[in-house]
Scaffold this motif. Structure first.
Motif, short mmCIF file in Angstrom:
data_model
loop_
_atom_site.label_atom_id
_atom_site.label_comp_id
_atom_site.label_asym_id
_atom_site.label_seq_id
_atom_site.Cartn_x
_atom_site.Cartn_y
_atom_site.Cartn_z
N ARG A 1 36.61 40.89 41.77
CA ARG A 1 35.62 41.14 40.99
C ARG A 1 35.45 40.22 40.26
O ARG A 1 34.22 39.73 40.04
CB ARG A 1 36.57 41.84 40.15
N VAL B 1 33.30 37.87 41.64
CA VAL B 1 31.61 38.32 42.11
C VAL B 1 31.00 37.78 40.84
O VAL B 1 29.45 37.80 41.27
CB VAL B 1 31.91 40.03 42.49
N ARG B 2 31.36 38.34 40.14
CA ARG B 2 31.10 38.62 38.40
C ARG B 2 30.36 36.88 38.68
O ARG B 2 29.06 36.39 38.09
CB ARG B 2 31.70 38.46 37.47
N PHE C 1 27.23 35.96 40.08
CA PHE C 1 26.27 36.70 40.22
C PHE C 1 26.05 36.02 38.52
O PHE C 1 23.84 35.37 38.57
CB PHE C 1 26.37 38.09 39.33
N LEU D 1 23.95 35.66 43.69
CA LEU D 1 24.07 36.88 43.47
C LEU D 1 23.47 38.06 43.46
O LEU D 1 23.22 37.82 42.90
CB LEU D 1 25.31 37.72 43.84
N PHE E 1 21.50 41.08 41.67
CA PHE E 1 22.19 42.20 40.90
C PHE E 1 22.55 43.71 41.02
O PHE E 1 23.49 43.94 40.83
CB PHE E 1 21.09 42.84 39.72
N GLU F 1 23.70 44.03 44.54
CA GLU F 1 24.80 43.07 45.14
C GLU F 1 25.74 42.81 44.62
O GLU F 1 26.85 43.44 44.63
CB GLU F 1 24.82 41.91 46.13
N ARG F 2 26.04 42.97 42.78
CA ARG F 2 26.25 42.84 41.88
C ARG F 2 27.03 44.64 42.33
O ARG F 2 28.63 44.54 41.86
CB ARG F 2 26.05 42.10 40.94
N GLY G 1 29.65 45.52 44.75
CA GLY G 1 30.94 44.64 44.36
C GLY G 1 31.55 45.78 42.99
O GLY G 1 33.02 45.95 43.22
N ASP G 2 31.46 45.92 42.13
CA ASP G 2 31.43 47.17 41.12
C ASP G 2 32.19 48.38 42.06
O ASP G 2 32.91 49.13 41.25
CB ASP G 2 30.38 48.05 40.25
#
Ligand SMILES: *Cc1c(COP(=O)(O)O)cnc(C)c1O
Length: 637
Positions: A405, A408-409, A412, A417, A419, A421-422, A425-426
């Motif tokens: 996670r 991913v952040r 971003f 990445l 928004f 895609e983020r 991920g969340d």
């Protein structure tokens, strides 16, 4: 098992919410699922449905949140305390007597003090004042000259003079010396006014109490005299020829003392001091034990700070016995025992009723059946971790998803990445957390990091009240109050949630609830229905909650309604107080609302002048502003 198919009964709600345990016989649930209240503990033949009272309140044009007082519950509590002392004294052949003194600070509202003096009259129940303002209130409210009027708190000349005037009027007004410096002024004023005062001393006991207010008793207490200082008082009074004026010994261990052992230890120590004062030749007549008689908020009957491990009867017997044991040994006549019980008298008679405005659920967005072709590598790792989750790798999976996670952040943040895609991920992350939470239910022991995971995913019910205003002790000292729905109690509550108030302040929430096993982080709640109010009550809020409230977010006093229950189960509205308007609240913080309105008029006129709005729009805007000033500070439907 489908929860809705299971038969749920009012009885199961009674158990679930611990109504019998904390309700002291005043609360029960009707077969139709309404919470009921009676003024005669245990007798529900004349009980009243709380939703019905609420409907009556709303018919009268008052909105929730509303503080509801049941006047005759207060009567019942005053009688309980006085009758219990009476019974204890008779059964132990105690030769003194009992007098209550209600401490005004516990709930200073005029209606409350008036109700205490009215019903308390037949017991000569008096008042305790801790400041000039409270003494002025007490002198105006009290009529009964058989009752005591105890003055605690640090006293200036005006306070002392008022007390002496009360004595001139025939009141049993006791000036309690809290600090060594007070005595010379009291002697001087008494001589100047030609009054023989009734004096008391407040002793600092060495007995310590563990309640949450414990600092007010014991060696570290700010108020009170130690043994050497009391001897100085005696000598000074002797010199002034006033030793017979010293008639009362006072101590206050602190409020909400959950353990009877501490109460007994203090009584024993104070009784020895009392005997000592008699030996010194003081005119002793009263032994005043202060407050401390606790309320069992969580219904556990333990020495936990929100509970008490004794009953009122037991308290009275132990106190009377404790005093007698010491005094009989030394052949000292039995005194009039005074207690300044506040909490135990008024806590039960108020409840705060409020509606739920909305609920938030932590449910993950549904994931796509297949991840898109070019899904980012970190999201793929997250997804793999989710799919590999099983009972044996919970901790490992948890570590992995936290790691990915963060990746991913970071991706971003670095612009690698989108928004969208983020967000994907969340969603994978939260779906995994939910799956872990479901597994956690079946695990005998949970890794430490995962404790509280179910609570973290619980619902949030947004409620129309302010914790800071109406339940200040809940956030200030972690005091627990029983909270439950007031209707739909024959339906199974299928959600678990915590409560957030309308301040949107992160402290404006309740996430500690009563539980027979300790403290719970969430409470069982019903699913909200469209177009139907869901109402909750916070109970036993009559003591300390109303006037400690601050004006956090400028939310003011709630509406207050008082009813009296008749024996046949009907009820009368005997008082209503409209809560603060926005205008009231603003004036408390020194706004001049007329000036405010004038300034706003100018702002609106300027907008007309510059062509932003029409004069007609200005009129509407000004009307909305004026209505807002006069409106309730809480959410209005
Ligand atoms: C606060 C206080 C009380 C009231 O205590 P309760 O525990 O509410 O009964 C009584 N006496 C004094 C001096 C107090 O400060």
């Amino acid at each position: 098992m489908t929860p809705t198919l299971e038969r749920w009964t009012a009885e199961r709600s009674t158990e679930l919410y611990g109504v019998r345990e904390w309700g002291a016989g005043f609360f029960g649930i009707s077969p139709s699922g309404d919470l009921q209240v009676t003024a005669e503990p245990g007798n529900f033949s004349g009980a009243v449905s709380i939703p019905e009272i609420l409907a009556g309140i709303q018919d009268r044009g008052l909105d929730m949140p509303v503080l509801l007082r049941i006047e005759n519950i207060l009567d019942t509590q005053i009688s309980l305390l006085n009758d219990s002392f009476q019974t204890a004294m008779e059964s132990l052949a105690f030769k003194g007597s009992y007098l209550g003194a209600y401490p005004i600070k516990v709930n200073q509202q005029q209606q409350v003090v008036e109700a205490v003096t009215r019903h308390g009259k037949k017991y000569h129940h008096g008042l305790e004042a801790g400041s000039k303002a409270e003494l002025i209130a007490a002198m105006g409210m009290l009529r009964d000259t058989e009752a005591v009027l105890v003055c605690n708190g640090y006293k200036d000349e005006e306070f002392i003079d008022l007390g002496l005037h009360a004595t001139q009027l025939g009141f049993k007004c006791v000036l309690v010396i809290e600090m060594p410096g007070e005595l010379p002024l009291i002697i001087e004023r008494a001589k100047a006014l030609g009054v023989d005062p009734i004096l008391g001393v407040r002793v600092k006991l060495s007995a310590q109490a563990n309640g949450m207010w414990a600092e007010s008793g014991g060696d570290r207490s700010i108020f009170g005299l130690n043994a050497a200082q009391i001897i100085e008082v005696i000598d000074a009074l002797k010199d002034a020829g006033m030793l017979d004026c010293l008639q009362l010994l006072h101590y206050h261990l602190g409020s909400q003392i959950p353990n009877i052992r501490e109460i007994r230890n203090a009584v024993a120590e104070a009784s020895r001091v009392y005997a000592g004062l008699v030996g010194e030749g003081a005119g002793m007549r009263y032994l005043d034990l202060g407050g401390g008689l606790a309320v069992d908020y969580d219904g556990t009957q333990t020495n936990f700070m929100s509970s008490r491990n004794y009953s009122v009867d037991e308290y009275c017997v132990d106190v009377v016995e404790g005093v007698m044991t010491v005094l009989d040994e030394q052949n000292v006549p039995h005194p009039t025992i005074i207690t300044e019980s506040g909490r135990a008298l008024v806590a039960y008679y108020s409840m705060l009723l409020f509606n739920v405005l909305d609920a938030a659920r932590f449910e993950p967005e549904p994931l796509p059946d297949k991840l898109p072709e070019n899904t980012n590598i970190h999201i793929l790792h997250l997804h793999d971790a989710m799919q590999s989750l099983n009972l044996r790798n919970v901790q490992e999976c948890f570590n992995d998803i936290l790691y990915y996670r963060d990746e991913v952040r970071q991706a971003f943040a670095q612009g690698k990445l989108s928004f969208r895609e983020r967000a994907l991920g969340d969603s994978v992350f939260w779906e995994t957390i939910h799956r872990i939470a479901r597994l956690a239910k079946d695990m005998p022991t949970l890794p430490q990091e995962l404790e509280g995971i179910t609570e973290a995913l619980s619902d949030i019910y947004y409620c129309n009240f302010s914790v800071f205003q109406s339940l200040p002790d809940s956030w200030a000292i972690g005091q627990l109050f029983p909270i439950m729905p007031v209707h739909r109690l024959n339906e199974m509550p299928t959600r678990e949630g915590l409560l957030a108030d309308i301040t949107c302040d992160c402290d404006g929430k309740i996430d500690r609830f009563i539980d027979s096993q300790g403290v719970k982080r969430t409470m069982p709640l019903h699913e909200l229905k469209d177009n139907e109010e869901y109402c909750l009550g916070a109970f036993l809020v009559g003591a300390y909650q109303e006037t400690l409230g601050d004006l956090h977010n400028l939310l003011g006093d709630t509406n207050i309604v008082t009813i009296r229950i008749r024996e046949n189960g009907e009820f009368d509205f005997v008082g209503e107080l409209e809560g603060d308007s926005v205008e009231d609240i603003l004036s408390y913080v020194e706004y001049d609302t007329k000036a405010l309105l004038n300034r706003f008029r100018e702002t609106a006129e300027n907008a007309v002048r510059s062509g932003q709005i029409t004069p007609t729009q200005r009129r509407k805007i000004l009307q909305a502003y004026k209505d807002g000033l006069q409106g309730y500070t809480y959410f209005e439907r």
